[in-house]
Design an enzyme around this catalytic site. Sequence first.
Site, PDB file in Angstrom:
ATOM      1  N   CYS A 256      -6.980  -4.692  -1.597  1.00 54.54           N
ATOM      2  CA  CYS A 256      -8.169  -5.385  -1.091  1.00 54.54           C
ATOM      3  C   CYS A 256      -8.979  -6.091  -2.169  1.00 54.54           C
ATOM      4  O   CYS A 256      -9.430  -7.219  -1.980  1.00 54.54           O
ATOM      5  CB  CYS A 256      -9.039  -4.417  -0.290  1.00 54.54           C
ATOM      6  SG  CYS A 256      -9.784  -3.075  -1.250  1.00 54.54           S
TER       7      CYS A 256
ATOM      8  N   ASP B   1     -12.594 -11.781   5.010  1.00 57.16           N
ATOM      9  CA  ASP B   1     -11.711 -10.735   4.487  1.00 57.16           C
ATOM     10  C   ASP B   1     -10.270 -11.234   4.532  1.00 57.16           C
ATOM     11  O   ASP B   1      -9.720 -11.485   5.602  1.00 57.16           O
ATOM     12  CB  ASP B   1     -11.862  -9.462   5.329  1.00 57.16           C
ATOM     13  CG  ASP B   1     -11.227  -8.242   4.665  1.00 57.16           C
ATOM     14  OD1 ASP B   1     -10.468  -8.422   3.694  1.00 57.16           O
ATOM     15  OD2 ASP B   1     -11.489  -7.127   5.131  1.00 57.16           O
TER      16      ASP B   1
ATOM     17  N   TYR C 213      -6.177   4.790  -2.496  1.00 58.75           N
ATOM     18  CA  TYR C 213      -7.601   4.607  -2.199  1.00 58.75           C
ATOM     19  C   TYR C 213      -7.853   4.459  -0.701  1.00 58.75           C
ATOM     20  O   TYR C 213      -8.992   4.585  -0.240  1.00 58.75           O
ATOM     21  CB  TYR C 213      -8.158   3.409  -2.972  1.00 58.75           C
ATOM     22  CG  TYR C 213      -7.840   2.058  -2.366  1.00 58.75           C
ATOM     23  CD1 TYR C 213      -8.783   1.389  -1.586  1.00 58.75           C
ATOM     24  CD2 TYR C 213      -6.615   1.434  -2.581  1.00 58.75           C
ATOM     25  CE1 TYR C 213      -8.504   0.148  -1.039  1.00 58.75           C
ATOM     26  CE2 TYR C 213      -6.327   0.201  -2.039  1.00 58.75           C
ATOM     27  CZ  TYR C 213      -7.272  -0.439  -1.268  1.00 58.75           C
ATOM     28  OH  TYR C 213      -6.988  -1.666  -0.724  1.00 58.75           O
TER      29      TYR C 213
ATOM     30  N   TRP D 291       0.816  -1.214   0.000  1.00 60.04           N
ATOM     31  CA  TRP D 291       0.000   0.000   0.000  1.00 60.04           C
ATOM     32  C   TRP D 291       0.851   1.266   0.000  1.00 60.04           C
ATOM     33  O   TRP D 291       0.383   2.308   0.415  1.00 60.04           O
ATOM     34  CB  TRP D 291      -0.932   0.000   1.211  1.00 60.04           C
ATOM     35  CG  TRP D 291      -2.121  -0.885   1.047  1.00 60.04           C
ATOM     36  CD1 TRP D 291      -3.339  -0.544   0.538  1.00 60.04           C
ATOM     37  CD2 TRP D 291      -2.217  -2.273   1.390  1.00 60.04           C
ATOM     38  NE1 TRP D 291      -4.186  -1.628   0.541  1.00 60.04           N
ATOM     39  CE2 TRP D 291      -3.516  -2.709   1.055  1.00 60.04           C
ATOM     40  CE3 TRP D 291      -1.321  -3.191   1.943  1.00 60.04           C
ATOM     41  CZ2 TRP D 291      -3.945  -4.019   1.258  1.00 60.04           C
ATOM     42  CZ3 TRP D 291      -1.746  -4.491   2.133  1.00 60.04           C
ATOM     43  CH2 TRP D 291      -3.042  -4.890   1.797  1.00 60.04           C
TER      44      TRP D 291
ATOM     45  N   HIS E 210     -13.441  -0.383   0.577  1.00 62.70           N
ATOM     46  CA  HIS E 210     -12.751  -1.618   0.948  1.00 62.70           C
ATOM     47  C   HIS E 210     -13.585  -2.772   0.419  1.00 62.70           C
ATOM     48  O   HIS E 210     -14.818  -2.720   0.401  1.00 62.70           O
ATOM     49  CB  HIS E 210     -12.576  -1.722   2.457  1.00 62.70           C
ATOM     50  CG  HIS E 210     -11.867  -2.977   2.888  1.00 62.70           C
ATOM     51  ND1 HIS E 210     -10.699  -3.404   2.296  1.00 62.70           N
ATOM     52  CD2 HIS E 210     -12.173  -3.908   3.824  1.00 62.70           C
ATOM     53  CE1 HIS E 210     -10.312  -4.527   2.861  1.00 62.70           C
ATOM     54  NE2 HIS E 210     -11.189  -4.853   3.793  1.00 62.70           N
TER      55      HIS E 210
END
Length: 635
Positions: A202, A284, A467, A166, A261
């Site tokens: 994600c 997740d 994001y 990220w 997300h």
Amino acid sequence: MFQTAELEVGDTWTAAKGEQTGNTMTVSLASPPNAVIGRYLLSARPSSRRKHSDRKLGEFILLFNPWCPEDDVFLASEEERQEYVLNDSGIIFRGVEKHIRAQGWNYGQFEEDILDICLSILDRSPSHQNDPATDVSHRHDPVYVTRIISAMVNSNNDRGVVQGQWQGKYGSGTSPLHWRGSVAILQKWFKGRYKPVKYGQCWVFAGVMCTVLRCLGIATRVVSNFNSAHDTDKNLSVDKYVDSFGRTLEDLTEDSMWNFHVWNESWFARQDLGSSYNGWQVLDATPQEESEGVFQCGPASVTAIREGDVHLAHDSPFVFAEVNADYITWLWHEDDEKRERVYSDTKKIGRCISTKAVGSDNRVDITSLYKYPEGSRKERQVYSKAVKKLLSVEASGRRTRVRRAGGRGLWREDLLEPATKPSIAGKFKVLEPLALGHDLRLALCLANLTARAQRVRVNISGATILYTRRPVAEILHESHTVRLGPQEEKKIPVAISYSQYKEDLTDDKKILLAAMCFVTKGEKLLVEKDITLEDFITIKVLGPAVVGVAVAVEVMVVNPLLEGAKDCVLMVEGSGLLQGQLSIDVPILEPQERALVQFNITPSKSGPRQLQVDLVSPHFPDIKGFVIVHVATAK
């Protein structure tokens, strides 16, 4: 000879003798609905008066069965089974709350070697490596299997499939936005001897996990949550610290609110919780927080989330906060190291929770499955219930407490009272389309809500962001002083040239504008706007698509820049439409030039198929598009 038995439902395998023709006999096998999934050896034992001997007949793979009413993963609707188990392509929704965009994704669960790879994921898990017999014995339970998969799709603890990144820098791997589906990722992991694939974010984790779980027979869908909270301290609030220009202070802000997300939902019974929590379960694979010492999340019952039952397994408090946390912004005073609350919103988090519709590419809003209407009495009751459960004495004997910058501690109830409303209102207004490669023109509109004149000092900042709303580089920094008469409105022009954001724009194509307004008598107002820059690509299939027959595809691409672009490539992918990926060189594109590129595909499977086409360039972020191709069977 074979022993015969009537088929029946129970806890044992059964066999029944069928037709016999000459030396050939048909035997039907039936597994119990709670049989463990995976590879089985099948052998026969012919017997006579003199001897017995085993003869290996082969191997078979047993999967979960959503068509079987006695299976924990049973899904009653045939339309939903077609969508959530058999559909090998789908839509993932990205963007921002007020500008949601659809991205195609090739799940490809029926592609070559994918089933073997999915079983290898289970076998490579630490649970299996440490105790194979115990691990296999639990593989009848979708709660157990899906939790293992949520840990194995990321690489943080176990050399799993995808490595997250990220930071906006992907030089040693593939940018997450370059992936168009799960097949290439899973095959690369498998062929690379289980070396994690770089990189994912994600939607990549969710896309891969959807492939794996559909492949194993569990109905699964991809879900996008806009304004998604990452609540690190488990107090059901997102606390953001900003400076006098509205810029996020990364060293103080532990919580965050992502533009969006993406996670998964799988459908199965919760024997561990009770039948009222059956149905959709949140899973997740994105490695955000550890659960039981491992980066995994779920399954958490969607019903439990809606009802505030955050004490139930697994990871319900984290998921509840993602969709229902309060959002609080604090102005940090560096000189005396004190904070001041400038913004509080109980409705900002968990907006437009979305998934692909059954049987179409439409977006379906499923927010009501996760929470009651925002601001309603029932929604606030559920929120208070969740807070109380978190503040109650846990089974471990610890009490949940809110930790804050500077060593301060607050009980969560101290933050529930509303902040004082400012006497002015403000918003950013777009004056021209916000297009990639162009200058950006907006205005900050301020309105005096009182009958008295007011003087407002305005600090405006802009930054390219990921994001996750993490700032990458500041591209705007200016101050203004405005006098507002009684009930008066004024506009402050805001301009950002292409040269200001060109070098620092990430693949997400996002910019965050912030205006911190200091009003007479010490009142303050923070105005923010998330911008996603527009791009353009169109795809047309030039004729009917038939299995085994080549058909032409025409793609219109546009250079969004006011300068030439060379070394552009079209990347094409689609299960059932072509083998692997297709790479097509695009001629040099002049400034803002539109060009047509043609190529052929030869479908191998009938039905609706998804064709993805991305324009990849070293000069600007990928421009992504997809089209549904309806393929007929050959006559």
